[in-house]
Design a protein around this motif. Structure first.
Motif, mmCIF file in Angstrom:
data_model
loop_
_atom_site.group_PDB
_atom_site.id
_atom_site.type_symbol
_atom_site.label_atom_id
_atom_site.label_comp_id
_atom_site.label_asym_id
_atom_site.label_seq_id
_atom_site.Cartn_x
_atom_site.Cartn_y
_atom_site.Cartn_z
ATOM 1 N N THR A 1 -5.150 4.090 -10.789
ATOM 2 C CA THR A 1 -4.543 3.201 -9.789
ATOM 3 C C THR A 1 -4.162 3.965 -8.532
ATOM 4 O O THR A 1 -4.484 3.537 -7.417
ATOM 5 C CB THR A 1 -3.313 2.489 -10.374
ATOM 6 N N PHE A 2 -3.472 5.101 -8.680
ATOM 7 C CA PHE A 2 -3.101 5.906 -7.516
ATOM 8 C C PHE A 2 -4.331 6.345 -6.737
ATOM 9 O O PHE A 2 -4.356 6.290 -5.514
ATOM 10 C CB PHE A 2 -2.301 7.145 -7.940
ATOM 11 N N LYS B 1 -7.362 4.936 -6.627
ATOM 12 C CA LYS B 1 -8.029 3.804 -5.964
ATOM 13 C C LYS B 1 -7.202 3.218 -4.825
ATOM 14 O O LYS B 1 -7.747 2.780 -3.817
ATOM 15 C CB LYS B 1 -8.371 2.720 -6.988
ATOM 16 N N GLU B 2 -5.872 3.206 -4.975
ATOM 17 C CA GLU B 2 -5.010 2.619 -3.950
ATOM 18 C C GLU B 2 -4.763 3.546 -2.759
ATOM 19 O O GLU B 2 -4.552 3.072 -1.643
ATOM 20 C CB GLU B 2 -3.663 2.213 -4.552
ATOM 21 N N THR B 3 -4.762 4.858 -2.992
ATOM 22 C CA THR B 3 -4.385 5.796 -1.931
ATOM 23 C C THR B 3 -5.486 6.763 -1.539
ATOM 24 O O THR B 3 -5.421 7.375 -0.485
ATOM 25 C CB THR B 3 -3.169 6.645 -2.363
ATOM 26 N N MET C 1 0.847 -1.183 0.000
ATOM 27 C CA MET C 1 0.000 0.000 0.000
ATOM 28 C C MET C 1 0.886 1.237 0.000
ATOM 29 O O MET C 1 1.798 1.353 0.788
ATOM 30 C CB MET C 1 -0.917 -0.018 1.209
ATOM 31 N N ILE C 2 0.613 2.148 -0.882
ATOM 32 C CA ILE C 2 1.354 3.398 -0.993
ATOM 33 C C ILE C 2 0.781 4.391 0.017
ATOM 34 O O ILE C 2 -0.425 4.527 0.138
ATOM 35 C CB ILE C 2 1.234 3.980 -2.414
ATOM 36 N N LYS C 3 1.648 5.079 0.724
ATOM 37 C CA LYS C 3 1.188 6.086 1.679
ATOM 38 C C LYS C 3 0.910 7.382 0.941
ATOM 39 O O LYS C 3 1.816 8.020 0.420
ATOM 40 C CB LYS C 3 2.236 6.306 2.760
ATOM 41 N N GLU D 1 -8.557 1.398 -16.147
ATOM 42 C CA GLU D 1 -8.348 1.071 -14.740
ATOM 43 C C GLU D 1 -6.878 0.809 -14.453
ATOM 44 O O GLU D 1 -6.431 0.912 -13.325
ATOM 45 C CB GLU D 1 -9.200 -0.135 -14.325
ATOM 46 N N SER E 1 -2.142 5.012 -14.442
ATOM 47 C CA SER E 1 -1.565 5.390 -13.150
ATOM 48 C C SER E 1 -2.484 6.316 -12.365
ATOM 49 O O SER E 1 -2.602 6.184 -11.147
ATOM 50 C CB SER E 1 -0.186 6.024 -13.331
ATOM 51 N N CYS F 1 -4.703 13.361 -9.172
ATOM 52 C CA CYS F 1 -4.101 12.434 -10.141
ATOM 53 C C CYS F 1 -4.677 12.713 -11.519
ATOM 54 O O CYS F 1 -5.904 12.701 -11.685
ATOM 55 C CB CYS F 1 -4.413 10.991 -9.753
#
Length: 95
Positions: A82-83, A85-87, A1-3, A76, A79, A92
């Motif tokens: 993805t950024f 949804k992940e963070t 997981m990216i902070k 999807e 980047s 973005c």
């Protein structure tokens, strides 16, 4: 997981297969405050660059999951999506 607190924005720069000109793809959010933040950077680009076309920008939910006509790849995997949804980072864009 990216902070997300270590990253302030994500800007993916590349040419588009089917569209010409300078424009931005941004993500669609459920919060009006977040959506204003998503649209603010492209609006500032419009005011400061005569070659940027805000009307060609796309911030729709559909544009986050549709497939490109040229290569049939889903957005999807982009980047910016993805950024987001992940963070949860709303700043973005694809330029």
């Amino acid at each position: 997981m990216i902070k997300a607190n270590l990253i302030h924005f994500c800007l993916d720069l590349h040419a588009h297969v089917n569209k010409q000109g300078s424009f931005v793809y941004g993500n669609s959010t459920s919060s009006l405050k977040d959506q204003v933040q998503v649209c603010l950077f492209p609006k500032l680009l419009e005011y400061n660059c005569k070659y940027f076309d805000y009307e060609s920008c796309n911030f729709s939910e559909k544009n986050m999951s549709s497939k490109d006509k040229g290569d049939d790849l889903s957005k999807e995997g982009a980047s910016r999506v993805t950024f987001f949804k992940e963070t949860g980072l709303v700043s973005c864009w694809t330029l």
